[in-house]
Design a protein around this motif. Structure first.
Motif, mmCIF file in Angstrom:
data_model
loop_
_atom_site.group_PDB
_atom_site.id
_atom_site.type_symbol
_atom_site.label_atom_id
_atom_site.label_comp_id
_atom_site.label_asym_id
_atom_site.label_seq_id
_atom_site.Cartn_x
_atom_site.Cartn_y
_atom_site.Cartn_z
ATOM 1 N N HIS A 52 0.836 -1.204 0.000
ATOM 2 C CA HIS A 52 0.000 0.000 0.000
ATOM 3 C C HIS A 52 0.863 1.243 0.000
ATOM 4 N N ARG A 55 3.071 1.708 -3.201
ATOM 5 C CA ARG A 55 2.293 2.143 -4.356
ATOM 6 C C ARG A 55 1.873 3.595 -4.207
ATOM 7 N N LYS A 59 2.860 6.449 -6.668
ATOM 8 C CA LYS A 59 1.767 7.174 -7.314
ATOM 9 C C LYS A 59 1.973 8.678 -7.167
ATOM 10 N N ILE A 68 0.757 10.702 -14.516
ATOM 11 C CA ILE A 68 -0.588 10.162 -14.303
ATOM 12 C C ILE A 68 -1.539 11.251 -13.831
ATOM 13 N N PHE B 8 -6.428 4.701 0.513
ATOM 14 C CA PHE B 8 -5.569 4.193 -0.551
ATOM 15 C C PHE B 8 -5.291 2.706 -0.362
ATOM 16 N N SER B 12 -5.910 -0.309 -2.927
ATOM 17 C CA SER B 12 -4.841 -1.226 -3.301
ATOM 18 C C SER B 12 -5.327 -2.671 -3.173
ATOM 19 N N GLU B 41 -8.627 8.750 -7.942
ATOM 20 C CA GLU B 41 -7.515 8.154 -7.196
ATOM 21 C C GLU B 41 -7.266 6.728 -7.650
ATOM 22 N N LYS B 44 -5.426 6.640 -10.848
ATOM 23 C CA LYS B 44 -3.993 6.918 -10.641
ATOM 24 C C LYS B 44 -3.292 5.665 -10.147
#
Lengths: 68, 224
Positions: A52, A55, A59, A68, B8, B12, B41, B44
């Protein structure tokens, strides 16, 4: 070489070691959570948390680089 | 869930399809349908991972990156196993198992590994000898590193141990009845180098006081 790919490689190389490791194993090499837990000798719950965070970190970097 | 954004971490998990229940998964998908922010989000996140996966398709320098990563992980694991195995209490038992680690731990990431492998084989023999000498003198092995073997012995027995160690570099500190904090400067000032050959030993045995049975010496035998 494709510019985006060059930037992605750069950002991955600049990641903190823990995050780089886990993303290489998971998102580049495609290892399963269990395999990663074994290779890194960490708990499954740790694997998930690191993925998590890794990434999210990447990101944010790719977003900052306009990819992105 | 509907009025809260998705974390997030949860996104994931959603991407990896590790959400525990179907119910939960459906609720997340439903939320994203109606929440542009979370949808953005998630996009992305997806794109980030897709970029990573594209790297898999590139030949250069991907194998290097993966191999280096796996090698560095393996070497860290070996070092971690090594340090986990070194509590002082079990040191004398571990000394037997630890002899091969004494010589291997230092060299994992060095180049020219075949030369080093030969060197480490002869060093393995040397460290075995040192440990044998230590144990034969009723001393305890406290620690094995790639630079030295550290041990503890009663002062009364130190002279004999020192003679048997012969030409090796040894440093030592008298501990007395209570351990003193050991600093590296203390060790350096006590290092002696006893020559071999025609001149024979130049080391002078210590004179013992009456309580030599009660005092301890901490010593380090250095690898060549």
């Amino acid at each position: 070489m494709n510019d985006s790919i060059r930037i992605v490689k750069e950002e991955i190389n600049n990641l903190p070691e823990d995050y780089r490791e886990i993303l290489v194993l998971r998102d580049i090499q495609g290892l399963s959570y269990n395999e990663i837990a074994e290779v890194l000798d960490i708990k499954l719950s740790n694997v998930k948390v690191r993925i998590h965070r890794g990434r999210e970190f990447l990101k944010n970097r790719l977003y900052a680089r306009g990819l992105i | 869930m509907n009025d809260q954004h998705i974390s997030f971490g949860t996104m994931s998990d959603l991407y990896d399809n590790t959400i525990p229940t179907e119910e939960e998964k459906e609720a997340l998908v439903k939320h994203m349908d109606s929440c542009p922010s979370c949808r953005g989000e998630y996009e992305k996140l997806k794109n980030t991972i897709h970029f990573c996966q594209e790297l898999r398709a590139c030949e250069y320098p991907l194998p290097e990156l993966c191999n280096n990563t796996i090698n560095s992980i393996k070497s860290r694991r070996r070092k971690r196993m090594f340090s986990r195995a070194m509590p002082a209490i079990a040191a004398s038992i571990i000394a037997i198992a630890g002899i091969s680690l004494f010589d291997n731990g230092f060299f994992i990431n060095s180049p020219g590994s075949s030369q080093i492998a030969k060197k480490s084989e002869s060093r393995a023999g040397e460290s075995e000898k040192v440990v044998a000498i230590i144990r034969n003198n009723d001393a305890t092995v406290l620690r094995i590193s790639d630079m030295f073997i550290e041990g503890k012995i009663k002062l009364a027995r130190f002279n004999k141990l020192r003679r048997e160690l012969g030409f090796r570099n040894v440093s030592y500190s008298l501990m007395g009845h209570t351990p003193i904090a050991r600093q590296s400067s203390q060790w350096r000032s006590n290092i002696e180098n006893v020559g071999t050959g025609n001149n024979g030993s130049i080391w002078q045995p210590m004179e013992y006081k009456t309580d030599a049975e009660e005092q301890y010496v901490i010593f380090r035998v250095y690898s060549k």
